[in-house]
Design an enzyme around this catalytic site. Structure first.
Site, short mmCIF file in Angstrom:
data_model
loop_
_atom_site.label_atom_id
_atom_site.label_comp_id
_atom_site.label_asym_id
_atom_site.label_seq_id
_atom_site.Cartn_x
_atom_site.Cartn_y
_atom_site.Cartn_z
NE ARG A 296 -3.12 0.27 3.07
CZ ARG A 296 -2.67 0.45 4.29
NH1 ARG A 296 -2.00 1.63 4.65
NH2 ARG A 296 -2.63 -0.53 5.33
CE1 TYR B 175 -16.06 10.60 -16.77
CE2 TYR B 175 -15.70 10.74 -14.20
CZ TYR B 175 -15.99 10.12 -15.12
OH TYR B 175 -16.48 8.68 -15.08
CG ASP C 163 -9.37 15.70 -15.18
OD1 ASP C 163 -8.58 15.15 -15.92
OD2 ASP C 163 -10.35 15.16 -14.55
CE LYS D 91 -12.16 7.50 -18.44
NZ LYS D 91 -12.66 8.77 -17.91
#
Ligand SMILES: *Cc1c(COP(=O)(O)O)cnc(C)c1O
Length: 379
Positions: free
Chosen positions: A46, A98, A170, A195
């Site tokens: 992690r 978005y 973004d 993406k």
């Protein structure tokens, strides 16, 4: 070193002693310690894992940041970033974002006591007038999703610097291949790596890229604590996808430019939104701050019936949410990405029943045109 070379070789990761050309997938949760009080540099996945570390260093280098963190999705990245804010903080965000980001801000962030003003962030005077003492950050997508509005980042960053607030960008649509917001004054870059960075429509991932050590330390601590980290295998998939980022972006953009031109001249298409068209109102700003226009096109058809027929009749082009992969996808923002945006607000933006979005892929342009032609045909 050119970006296309960084895409292939990544960061200067100490390669596996076997000489493996492909970065090994360290499919392990934990790491054994050589002695009490010493560590190999890895303790628990992690916190860090060598496969993910290679990816993070590569993305940091591509975005010219000092640190990048890989998340299990773009939304996980944005959600984690929101943890740097406190109850009572105020943010300004693009009114064309978005849909998932809007949902996050209006539900979970709101519950956490953070307030928002949504506005056209390309209108800098309005943005500045919305800043108040509680304002801590401005969150933008440029070009925006799905209206393709461009925000002048350098000019916006002079405002954020003046007021000592963060500029968060973004950069999913253009990727570091075409645009580096940190070099234009941004403090944090966000990616949905699902993406273009992945490029294959086969995995979810996200990134935060930071321009300062202070932000890196702060967000690393939250990252380690909240745990939305990217798994080793998925990290490897993104490393693999990134290798072809430059060639994919070039080809997808070339297809998009041709398709935008073709759509513009089709009698059933009323309006085309593509920043690469010299008639786009933000064409000049794009030329100034970006190295390309990307491969996202939005357009409006003549009536709802045409929109629905088009979605149902395309064969090669897939009617699906998402973007950036090799497969060309067509989206109906009203019912998909922006279904949660209130109708009135959506329609003010221009997201109506005639409005469609294309993520142009890697197929041959002639096949894409042939598919759209038959789907728009009256017979
Ligand atoms: C898809 C997308 C997101 C969310 O990313 P996920 O990987 O789907 O969680 C955020 N911003 C933009 C611009 C996107 O296209």
């Amino acid at each position: 070193m050119d970006i296309s070379t960084v895409c292939i070789h990544g960061s200067n990761f100490p390669y596996d002693p076997t000489g493996s050309v492909s970065v090994p997938i360290y499919q392990t949760a934990t790491f054994a310690h050589p002695a009490v009080g010493s560590s190999t540099g890895y303790d628990y996945s992690r916190v860090q894992n060598p496969t993910r570390e290679h990816l993070e260093k590569t993305v940091a280098e591509l975005e010219k940041g000092i640190d990048a963190m890989a998340f299990s999705s773009g939304m996980a990245a944005i959600t984690t970033m929101m943890e740097i804010f406190q109850i009572g903080d105020h943010m300004i965000a693009s009114n064309d974002l978005y849909g998932g980001s809007v949902r996050l801000f209006q539900t979970i962030s709101k519950k956490n006591g953070i307030t928002f003003d949504f506005t056209d962030t390309s209108d800098l005077a309005t943005v500045e007038s919305l800043i108040r003492p509680a304002t801590k950050a401005i969150f933008v997508e440029t070009p925006s999703n799905p209206m393709m509005q461009v925000t002048d980042l350098e000019r916006l960053s002079t405002i954020t610097r003046k007021y000592g607030i963060l500029l968060i960008v973004d950069n999913t649509f253009l990727t570091p291949y075409f645009q580096n917001p940190l070099c234009l004054g941004a403090d944090i870059v966000v990616h949905s790596a699902t993406k273009y960075l992945s490029g294959h429509n086969d995995t979810l991932a996200g990134f935060l890229v930071l321009g300062s050590q202070e932000l890196s330390d702060k967000i690393r601590a939250i990252y380690k604590t909240t745990g939305a980290c990217l798994a080793p295998f998925d990290s490897w998939l993104i490393i693999r996808g990134l290798k072809t980022l430059a060639v994919r972006m070039d080809r997808q953009q070339e297809n998009a430019r041709k398709l935008a031109d073709w759509l513009r001249n089709h009698p059933k298409i009323k309006k085309v939104y593509y920043t690469g068209l010299p008639t786009h109102p933000d064409y000049e700003i794009t030329l100034k701050q970006s190295r390309g226009f990307g491969a996202m096109i939005s357009f409006e058809v003549d009536c709802e019936k045409t929109a629905i027929r088009l979605l149902e009749r395309v064969k090669l082009i897939l009617y699906a949410e998402s973007l950036g992969g090799g497969e060309t996808l067509i989206t109906y923002p009203m019912l998909q990405t922006h279904a949660d945006v209130p109708k009135k607000k959506r329609e003010e933006l221009g997201i109506n029943e005639r409005f469609l979005r294309l993520s142009v892929g890697l197929e041959h342009i002639d096949d894409l045109i042939e598919d759209l032609e038959q789907a728009l045909n009256d017979e």
